[in-house]
Design a protein around this motif. Sequence first.
Motif, short mmCIF file in Angstrom:
data_model
loop_
_atom_site.label_atom_id
_atom_site.label_comp_id
_atom_site.label_asym_id
_atom_site.label_seq_id
_atom_site.Cartn_x
_atom_site.Cartn_y
_atom_site.Cartn_z
N PRO A 96 0.83 -1.21 0.00
CA PRO A 96 0.00 0.00 0.00
C PRO A 96 0.86 1.26 0.00
N LYS A 97 0.60 2.11 -0.94
CA LYS A 97 1.30 3.39 -1.04
C LYS A 97 0.28 4.49 -0.76
N PHE A 98 0.45 5.18 0.38
CA PHE A 98 -0.51 6.18 0.83
C PHE A 98 -1.89 5.55 0.95
N PHE A 99 -1.90 4.27 1.36
CA PHE A 99 -3.15 3.56 1.64
C PHE A 99 -4.10 3.53 0.43
N SER A 100 -3.57 3.17 -0.74
CA SER A 100 -4.41 2.99 -1.93
C SER A 100 -5.14 1.65 -1.82
N ILE A 101 -6.20 1.49 -2.58
CA ILE A 101 -6.99 0.26 -2.51
C ILE A 101 -6.19 -0.88 -3.14
N ASN A 131 -13.46 -1.51 4.41
CA ASN A 131 -12.11 -1.95 4.76
C ASN A 131 -11.84 -1.65 6.24
N SER A 132 -11.44 -2.67 6.99
CA SER A 132 -11.20 -2.50 8.43
C SER A 132 -10.00 -1.59 8.70
N GLU A 133 -9.11 -1.42 7.75
CA GLU A 133 -7.93 -0.57 7.93
C GLU A 133 -8.29 0.91 8.01
N LEU A 134 -9.50 1.25 7.55
CA LEU A 134 -9.90 2.67 7.56
C LEU A 134 -9.94 3.24 8.97
N ARG A 135 -10.24 2.39 9.95
CA ARG A 135 -10.38 2.90 11.32
C ARG A 135 -9.04 3.40 11.88
N SER A 136 -7.94 2.83 11.39
CA SER A 136 -6.62 3.22 11.92
C SER A 136 -5.93 4.28 11.06
N MET A 137 -6.60 4.76 9.99
CA MET A 137 -6.00 5.75 9.11
C MET A 137 -6.23 7.16 9.64
N THR A 138 -5.31 8.04 9.27
CA THR A 138 -5.51 9.47 9.56
C THR A 138 -6.47 10.04 8.53
N SER A 139 -6.91 11.25 8.77
CA SER A 139 -7.87 11.88 7.86
C SER A 139 -7.27 12.05 6.47
N ASN A 140 -5.98 12.42 6.38
CA ASN A 140 -5.35 12.58 5.07
C ASN A 140 -5.19 11.23 4.35
N GLU A 141 -4.87 10.17 5.14
CA GLU A 141 -4.73 8.85 4.53
C GLU A 141 -6.09 8.35 4.02
N LYS A 142 -7.14 8.61 4.78
CA LYS A 142 -8.48 8.23 4.31
C LYS A 142 -8.84 9.00 3.04
N LYS A 143 -8.49 10.30 3.01
CA LYS A 143 -8.82 11.12 1.85
C LYS A 143 -8.13 10.54 0.60
N TYR A 144 -6.84 10.15 0.74
CA TYR A 144 -6.15 9.57 -0.40
C TYR A 144 -6.79 8.23 -0.82
N TYR A 145 -7.16 7.45 0.20
CA TYR A 145 -7.80 6.15 -0.07
C TYR A 145 -9.09 6.34 -0.85
N TYR A 146 -9.92 7.32 -0.44
CA TYR A 146 -11.18 7.57 -1.14
C TYR A 146 -10.94 8.13 -2.53
N GLU A 200 -16.29 16.67 -4.26
CA GLU A 200 -16.51 17.54 -3.10
C GLU A 200 -17.48 16.88 -2.12
N TYR A 201 -17.24 15.61 -1.81
CA TYR A 201 -18.13 14.88 -0.92
C TYR A 201 -18.02 15.41 0.51
N ASP A 202 -19.13 15.25 1.25
CA ASP A 202 -19.17 15.72 2.64
C ASP A 202 -18.72 14.62 3.60
N THR A 203 -19.23 13.42 3.39
CA THR A 203 -18.91 12.30 4.28
C THR A 203 -18.60 11.06 3.44
N PRO A 204 -17.90 10.08 4.03
CA PRO A 204 -17.64 8.83 3.29
C PRO A 204 -18.92 8.13 2.87
#
Length: 744
Positions: free
Chosen positions: A529-534, A564-579, A607-611
């Motif tokens: 995973p690079k920057f938590f990509s899918i 993905n269970s890994e989302l819970r341990s990601m930072t906000s920036n890591e989640k943003k890159y993942y999405y 420009e989504y508000d929530t996941p």
Amino acid sequence: MRGYVKKYCTGLLFRYFVSYLLIFLVPFVILVGALYHSTVLSQEKQLEASNVNNLRQTDTLISERFSELDKMAEQVKLNPKLTNYMLKHPYYNIESRTELGNIQSNSSFISEMFLYYNTDELFYSHNGTYTKEALVENRFRDKGLTLKALDNNLKLKLPTLTLSPSREGSRGMVQYYVPLFSGGIQNGSAFFLINKQELQKVLNNTTADYEGVAYLVDKENRVVVSSAESKEVFVENGEITPLLRGGSRINIEGMDYTVSSLKMGVEGFRLVTILETEQFMYPLKAAKKLFGIVSVIIFSVGLVMSYIMSLKQYQPIKKIDAAFQKIASKEEPLDDHGEWLSLENRVNNFVQEHQSMNKALDEKQSYVRGYFLTKLLEGKYKTTDILNDKMDELSVEMAGSNYFVMLLGTQDEIAEKDKVKQRTVLLEHFPMEIESARIDAVEMPDRDQLVLVVTDEKVITNHRQYVLSLQRVLNQELYTKTVLDIGECYSELIYLNRSYIEAISAYNAHRESRKEDLFFFKNIIYSAPKFFSIPNALKSKLKQGIAEGDEVVSMETVKTIFSNSELRSMTSNEKKYYYFDTIKAVIDSIDQLEKEDLLSSFQTIVEYDTPDALEKELLELVNQVCQEVNRAKEEKTNKLESDIIIYINDNYRSHDLSLENMALIFNFSISYLSRFVKEQTGVTFSRYVQELRLEEIKRRLVETDDTIKEIVVQTGYYDVSNYTRKFKSIVGVTPGQYRSEYKK
């Protein structure tokens, strides 16, 4: 009166009666022949003239048979299945030899047929391939054929009949050579072995009215065949030269014979008949009265006994006929040739209908199963209830504990134009039973793929080892080394389309290198995973699901990405890159499909508000894209199917129209095209083309003044006489009679 004669004089009872009457009247016929010998026997000149006339008729019959062989050679030359390339080809030589055997079986005049091409100097027959040496030294060692004579015959520029020297008292082998030309250059020969028994049948007709023997001799006066092999008294060392030198009258052992000779239309050969000059006895005037009494007695006894015996013989046949009339599907009218042929027709029709019914059921079951599997792989059955209802409706059984899909390929390096032929050959081996597994082959209409659906009642614990064992059997059965791309194994049939999507994903990941002959969906490399990509596997499955228009698999993959269970341990920036990586995967899929017009909601998605909102937007977009893909696929399939029927309607007059050529044009297997045409038209391909040609011929017979030969040839047939008989069997009248009747 005419109907009465037709009914009773062509009936089976009448035939039995006549047969037994002839048996009983043999003494009567002998007596009549003895008393009226002088009136039956014609003068010597009349006898000779009759003999010559018979010889001319025999010459005409034999010449016609050789003309048929010339036409057969011409058909062979034009047959694309009988080129030296096809006859030598490792895949198609069996089909070519079968075709050669079918052509040979059309003529009882030949015992065997060989094709020879100068390029490879081999002889091909439906029994195998021979070199010159093998043909001469092994195949025809005792037939007198030499290598030198064979070479000379193969160089002949005109059709030639020849006789090899006899050996050990047996007559030589009769051969007929027809040179094959292409562009004015001789590229080979058709080599026929003439059936002496058929020649003998023709010669038997020459002497049917007289006591004697008919001979066919070559230019060296060697006997090729005779009408009566027992009359060897006329032959010395295989020749009849001494008899021909004696003139038209000869005497042998006190018997007078008349010799007649005629040069044949076949170069270098002639017909000879040797008949007894005195063939009938002169009547005895003193026995006329006795003859009359005896004739009446014999005739009366024979008449009564013949009727009694024929009646006893006829009764059981009549009962059998009545039984078949009860079980026959339709009432057969009385045939012009009588009850016997009508009974034969009833029996044949009953057997043929039974065979046709079984064949139709097998074809229908195969087609229905193929149709069901195609729709199942396309994901058309959304729920288990719908799937079960469809299986009940189509009477399809898919009993098993494990299901998965494999894409079949081979390591053979073949030209693009031969891939359709290869796929057709491979399809003939399926369905295949391997222990407890059943493998069905499905040809997807919009893809150049052969999909194998594996069903097994046993639980599969080691998927890789299981597929390896299947591959070993496939390699043996298909006579080639297979390449398999395999989807995951599922315990429920409803998930088979997921396995299909996974197999395609494996194929796409595998096709660049193709270094392995087995590639599983699990083999797709999961890069770090690079920057938590899918993960690459989910990304590949998502893209392939969208490309296939399978909204169920695509939407399930999106939901898996967002859960993905890994989302819970990601930072906000890591989640943003993942999405954003998820958004990019969907957009890349849409871009590859050239469906950019569906990205009108791109700004809202980015420009989504929530996941949860993003997941909802992506699910709606994926569903919309899949529906658009399915619509485009349906339009493409409908257009292609329409193009196939249009192509047949536009080209049915062509002599080259065939399922084989159409398979190359439309890139489908022959079996798929055959099923498709029958589905669309309700009849087989050959029947559909025949009906189109028949209507065109009928139209031109009425609306034009073209000759019947021109009309038949220009409508797609070569053999005019054969089609004339077929036309009469279908329409009821000949083409000429049809034109005369309807042109008024």
